[in-house]
Design a protein around this motif. Structure first.
Motif, mmCIF file in Angstrom:
data_model
loop_
_atom_site.group_PDB
_atom_site.id
_atom_site.type_symbol
_atom_site.label_atom_id
_atom_site.label_comp_id
_atom_site.label_asym_id
_atom_site.label_seq_id
_atom_site.Cartn_x
_atom_site.Cartn_y
_atom_site.Cartn_z
ATOM 1 N N GLY A 216 0.793 -1.227 0.000
ATOM 2 C CA GLY A 216 0.000 0.000 0.000
ATOM 3 C C GLY A 216 0.819 1.266 0.000
ATOM 4 N N VAL A 217 1.999 1.227 -0.625
ATOM 5 C CA VAL A 217 2.862 2.408 -0.625
ATOM 6 C C VAL A 217 2.773 3.187 -1.935
ATOM 7 C CG1 VAL A 217 4.490 1.434 1.007
ATOM 8 C CG2 VAL A 217 4.795 0.984 -1.432
ATOM 9 N N LEU A 218 2.039 2.689 -2.908
ATOM 10 C CA LEU A 218 1.931 3.402 -4.182
ATOM 11 C C LEU A 218 0.889 4.502 -4.125
ATOM 12 C CD1 LEU A 218 2.234 0.530 -6.815
ATOM 13 C CD2 LEU A 218 3.999 2.051 -5.936
ATOM 14 N N ASP A 219 -0.191 4.294 -3.374
ATOM 15 C CA ASP A 219 -1.248 5.292 -3.247
ATOM 16 C C ASP A 219 -1.164 5.886 -1.854
ATOM 17 O OD1 ASP A 219 -3.412 6.908 -3.407
ATOM 18 O OD2 ASP A 219 -4.906 5.317 -3.582
ATOM 19 N N PRO A 220 -0.629 7.113 -1.692
ATOM 20 C CA PRO A 220 -0.472 7.684 -0.351
ATOM 21 C C PRO A 220 -1.769 8.006 0.349
ATOM 22 C CG PRO A 220 0.065 9.306 -2.027
ATOM 23 C CD PRO A 220 -0.128 8.002 -2.741
ATOM 24 N N ALA A 221 -2.889 8.032 -0.383
ATOM 25 C CA ALA A 221 -4.183 8.335 0.243
ATOM 26 C C ALA A 221 -4.970 7.074 0.548
ATOM 27 C CB ALA A 221 -5.020 9.247 -0.675
ATOM 28 N N ALA A 222 -4.379 5.886 0.349
ATOM 29 C CA ALA A 222 -5.136 4.655 0.563
ATOM 30 C C ALA A 222 -5.529 4.494 2.026
ATOM 31 C CB ALA A 222 -4.311 3.458 0.099
ATOM 32 N N ALA A 223 -4.575 4.754 2.929
ATOM 33 C CA ALA A 223 -4.891 4.611 4.355
ATOM 34 C C ALA A 223 -5.955 5.593 4.794
ATOM 35 C CB ALA A 223 -3.625 4.795 5.183
ATOM 36 N N ASP A 224 -5.899 6.810 4.267
ATOM 37 C CA ASP A 224 -6.906 7.807 4.629
ATOM 38 C C ASP A 224 -8.268 7.429 4.080
ATOM 39 O OD1 ASP A 224 -4.908 9.247 5.846
ATOM 40 O OD2 ASP A 224 -4.421 10.308 4.000
ATOM 41 N N ALA A 225 -8.309 6.847 2.879
ATOM 42 C CA ALA A 225 -9.583 6.420 2.303
ATOM 43 C C ALA A 225 -10.214 5.324 3.145
ATOM 44 C CB ALA A 225 -9.374 5.955 0.859
ATOM 45 N N ALA A 226 -9.383 4.385 3.636
ATOM 46 C CA ALA A 226 -9.920 3.329 4.490
ATOM 47 C C ALA A 226 -10.484 3.897 5.783
ATOM 48 C CB ALA A 226 -8.829 2.300 4.788
ATOM 49 N N THR A 227 -9.793 4.857 6.344
ATOM 50 C CA THR A 227 -10.302 5.496 7.559
ATOM 51 C C THR A 227 -11.605 6.226 7.302
ATOM 52 O OG1 THR A 227 -8.035 5.749 8.310
ATOM 53 C CG2 THR A 227 -9.710 7.076 9.411
ATOM 54 N N ALA A 228 -11.708 6.869 6.146
ATOM 55 C CA ALA A 228 -12.927 7.598 5.809
ATOM 56 C C ALA A 228 -14.104 6.654 5.650
ATOM 57 C CB ALA A 228 -12.721 8.414 4.538
ATOM 58 N N GLN A 229 -13.874 5.441 5.089
ATOM 59 C CA GLN A 229 -14.958 4.484 4.941
ATOM 60 C C GLN A 229 -15.406 3.959 6.302
ATOM 61 O OE1 GLN A 229 -13.607 1.502 2.219
ATOM 62 N NE2 GLN A 229 -13.600 2.891 0.476
ATOM 63 N N ASP A 230 -14.413 3.777 7.253
ATOM 64 C CA ASP A 230 -14.798 3.310 8.577
ATOM 65 C C ASP A 230 -15.654 4.347 9.291
ATOM 66 O OD1 ASP A 230 -13.369 1.047 8.053
ATOM 67 O OD2 ASP A 230 -11.536 1.724 9.072
ATOM 68 N N GLY A 231 -15.295 5.634 9.160
ATOM 69 C CA GLY A 231 -16.054 6.693 9.798
ATOM 70 C C GLY A 231 -17.301 7.089 9.043
ATOM 71 N N GLN A 232 -17.510 6.557 7.847
ATOM 72 C CA GLN A 232 -18.672 6.801 7.002
ATOM 73 C C GLN A 232 -18.833 8.266 6.630
ATOM 74 O OE1 GLN A 232 -22.060 5.122 8.989
ATOM 75 N NE2 GLN A 232 -21.339 3.024 8.819
ATOM 76 N N GLY A 233 -17.848 9.087 6.894
ATOM 77 C CA GLY A 233 -17.868 10.473 6.440
ATOM 78 C C GLY A 233 -18.998 11.295 7.023
ATOM 79 N N ARG A 234 -19.404 11.024 8.292
ATOM 80 C CA ARG A 234 -20.501 11.754 8.925
ATOM 81 C C ARG A 234 -19.992 12.368 10.218
ATOM 82 N NH1 ARG A 234 -25.429 10.578 6.822
ATOM 83 N NH2 ARG A 234 -26.465 11.325 8.704
ATOM 84 N N THR A 235 -20.590 13.483 10.600
ATOM 85 C CA THR A 235 -20.208 14.182 11.818
ATOM 86 C C THR A 235 -21.445 14.770 12.463
ATOM 87 O OG1 THR A 235 -18.767 15.892 12.733
ATOM 88 C CG2 THR A 235 -19.790 16.362 10.619
ATOM 89 N N TRP A 236 -21.359 14.995 13.783
ATOM 90 C CA TRP A 236 -22.482 15.554 14.521
ATOM 91 C C TRP A 236 -22.626 17.030 14.202
ATOM 92 C CZ3 TRP A 236 -25.989 12.751 17.074
ATOM 93 C CH2 TRP A 236 -25.651 11.456 17.452
ATOM 94 N N GLN A 237 -23.851 17.449 13.954
ATOM 95 C CA GLN A 237 -24.151 18.846 13.653
ATOM 96 C C GLN A 237 -24.439 19.595 14.947
ATOM 97 O OE1 GLN A 237 -24.145 20.642 10.919
ATOM 98 N NE2 GLN A 237 -24.989 22.489 11.837
ATOM 99 N N ASP A 238 -23.719 20.711 15.148
ATOM 100 C CA ASP A 238 -23.915 21.522 16.349
ATOM 101 C C ASP A 238 -25.216 22.317 16.206
ATOM 102 O OD1 ASP A 238 -23.749 23.032 18.595
ATOM 103 O OD2 ASP A 238 -21.739 23.812 18.227
ATOM 104 N N ASP A 239 -26.233 21.948 16.999
ATOM 105 C CA ASP A 239 -27.539 22.621 16.969
ATOM 106 C C ASP A 239 -27.717 23.581 18.126
ATOM 107 O OD1 ASP A 239 -28.437 21.268 14.663
ATOM 108 O OD2 ASP A 239 -28.914 19.501 15.872
ATOM 109 N N GLY A 240 -26.635 23.921 18.803
ATOM 110 C CA GLY A 240 -26.761 24.826 19.931
ATOM 111 C C GLY A 240 -27.175 26.230 19.558
ATOM 112 N N TYR A 241 -26.998 26.588 18.278
ATOM 113 C CA TYR A 241 -27.364 27.955 17.889
ATOM 114 C C TYR A 241 -28.867 28.190 17.969
ATOM 115 C CZ TYR A 241 -28.454 25.703 13.415
ATOM 116 O OH TYR A 241 -28.970 24.895 12.438
#
Length: 602
Positions: A287-312
């Protein structure tokens, strides 16, 4: 909606409640203390409580005043609760979040001990390793790369860089004889690679150890690197049967691939292990040819979602409570008007105004670059409309190279050649070598030389036409950043500058790639036309001047000079061609310095 359904919705919302900053809830502990201090202060502020008996106070003090004070207390408590909850960051939902994929850096650590000369991978392990590194650098898709070699100690061949070709320059010079001390200290190679990554500002990265051997110290170094966020992988060099090799002291040794130890090293380092293959399957497995491969795997694990701050949303009722703090109605009305006016002024898209004077109120709200861009736009519009005097007036306030260049174009069009030349010179002072300013300055100077003598001035009321003899043609454009196709210069006329006034780039606007390509093509054609015109003028001027005399021939070489020249050439040929000499001296000096400082890697 029934009461039961509403209750279920409230329970479900409370079950999914997520606080982004829960530590703010500790501020609720101060609420009873603040309420008590407020109540104590109110009692002390009442003069009647000190002068009248307590059983008579209810009959003397107006109950409505006391009720309003209690209401103010509870409203203050409610406002405090809302403010703390808003600061805690309540959230009931998740949203899609675009993830930024970084280019993970890679440090290659190559075993350059005498064991790398073993021939179990013909012609040698070192030759195969250098070819593999060259293939990796060629196929890697971006990301910084560094190269470290090690034997008894580790040294930097090439620091982390985006230019992989710069790393490949040193591959042919790699040989065990450049190392000051022999050995296979993989632990020092891993520690040195971690140091390079940390010095470059990376809190995570990849380390590729290319060797056939790993000891217990190397495994501990890999585990320590993984704990800091740097993954260690291993590429095995050699075969299980191994081969003999000659050490630096002349003795014979035997080197074999220890796949189990390298696999354990990769496991401790959080990476992968692969044996060297003739194709690139081993590099893909690591996995050394694609430097973004590890980041892509992490992004799939996190599903690319985050909590929305509704305090406003809690700020709205908090603002309504703040209105009650005003004792006069006109104060509350003023605050409401300000709250309604701020969003309207910030979101309203007004048409582009005319450039404001330097001392006007509109200019006070603009940054200097915004004001300069506005004047540049207005000057370009006046220039295209033929109002060259107005354009020159607008360009005079611009101190940039583009502003002075455009000022020169406008002055030249208005017939003020001397000031136009001065403007071009100021543009060249701010941007030396500007090709457009140089070309137009020469064109205006040539036009000044071709002006009719005194007493034969043309009619001042006559408007010179474009292309007329003696009239320079700087800048006739179609729009901002868009240069039109150049027209060939007419006979006897200076070269035409077909591009528009050079506008400063708007930081809020992104250029279109097609427009950029068209602009580059137009610029190239424009410079070519100017070059041809200048060559024609130089040829015409050269006809009236005498040809410069050729330099005198050099005297014949004497016998002593010839002997000295041959001796110098022979001496240069005897200089040995040693590409690894620089690395050898560099590693030796660094190794001696480390020994003086008390140990490796210091």
């Amino acid at each position: 909606m029934s009461f039961g359904a509403a209750l279920d919705a409230v329970v479900q919302a409370s079950a999914t409640l997520h606080l982004l900053r829960p530590h703010w809830l500790w501020a609720l502990l101060a609420l009873p203390l603040l309420a008590g201090l407020w109540q104590l202060r109110r009692r002390r502020a009442s003069v009647w409580r000190q002068a009248v008996d307590p059983h008579l106070l209810p009959h003397l003090i107006d109950g409505r005043i006391e009720a309003r004070r209690n209401t103010a207390l509870w409203l203050g408590v409610l406002g405090y609760l809302l403010a703390v909850l808003a600061l805690a960051g309540p959230s009931w939902r998740q949203i899609e979040q675009p993830l930024w994929q970084t280019r993970t850096p890679l440090v290659i650590a190559l075993d350059l001990s005498s064991a790398s000369l073993a021939g179990d991978l013909p012609p040698s392990r070192l030759a195969q390793a250098r070819a593999k590194i060259a293939s990796l650098l060629e196929a890697r898709q971006g990301g910084q790369v560094g190269l470290v070699v090690y034997a008894g100690d580790a040294f930097t061949v090439a620091p982390l860089t985006e230019d992989a070709a710069n790393v490949a320059l040193f591959l042919d010079a790699l040989h065990p004889n450049v190392m000051p001390v022999d050995g296979q200290r993989g632990d020092r190679a891993i520690a040195w690679a971690v140091r390079l990554l940390r010095q470059a500002g990376f809190d995570r990265g990849r380390i590729l150890l290319m060797t056939g051997h790993a000891d217990a110290d190397a495994l501990e170094a890999a585990a320590a690197a993984a704990a800091e966020g740097y993954r260690v992988s291993a590429l095995g060099l050699g075969t299980a049967a191994g081969a003999a090799y000659r050490r630096g002291d002349g003795s014979i040794g035997h080197a074999a691939l220890d796949g189990a130890a390298l696999r354990a090293l990769a496991g401790r380092g959080g990476g992968q292990y692969a044996a060297l293959q003739p194709d690139r399957t081993d590099l893909h497995a690591l996995g050394v040819l694609d430097p973004a491969a590890a980041d892509a795997a992490t992004a799939q694990d996190g599903q690319g979602r985050t909590w929305q701050d509704d305090g406003y949303w809690l700020v709205l009722p908090l603002m309504l409570l703040a209105l009650l703090a005003f004792r006069r109605q006109h104060g509350a009305a003023a605050l409401v008007a300000v709250c309604l006016w701020l969003p309207a002024t910030s979101l309203h898209a007004a048409p582009e105004p005319a450039p404001a004077p330097a001392g006007s109120s509109a200019h006070l709200w603009q940054r200097p670059d915004q004001h300069a861009h506005e004047r540049m736009q207005a000057g370009a519009q006046a220039y295209r409309a033929g109002d060259h005097e107005r354009a020159a007036q607008l360009y005079r306030g611009l101190d940039s190279a583009d502003g002075q260049y455009n000022l020169g174009n406008a002055l030249a069009r208005a017939g003020d050649y001397q000031q136009a030349i001065e403007a071009y010179e100021r543009a060249l002072e701010r941007e030396p070598g500007m090709p457009d300013a140089l070309a137009n300055k020469r064109a205006v100077e040539a036009a000044m030389k071709r002006q009719p003598p005194q007493g034969q001035q043309p009619d001042p009321g006559a408007q010179p036409e474009p292309g007329q003899d003696g009239e320079p043609q700087p800048g006739e454009g179609e729009g901002e950043g868009d240069r039109g196709q150049p027209s060939p210069p007419q006979q006897g006329a200076p070269p035409q500058q077909t591009g528009p006034p050079r506008d400063e780039a708007d930081p809020a606007t992104d250029a279109d790639p097609a427009d950029a390509e068209a602009q580059q093509a137009a610029d190239a054609a424009q410079r070519e036309a100017m070059q041809r015109a200048l060559q024609q003028e130089q040829a015409q001027a050269g006809q009236s001047e005498q040809a410069e005399p050729e330099p005198p021939p050099r005297p014949p070489e004497t016998a002593a000079e010839r002997e000295s020249r041959l001796a110098n050439e022979a001496w240069l040929q005897r200089v040995p061609d040693d590409p690894g000499g620089l690395l050898r001296e560099k590693f030796r000096i660094e190794y001696e310095r480390r020994q003086l400082r008390g140990g490796p890697g210091e």
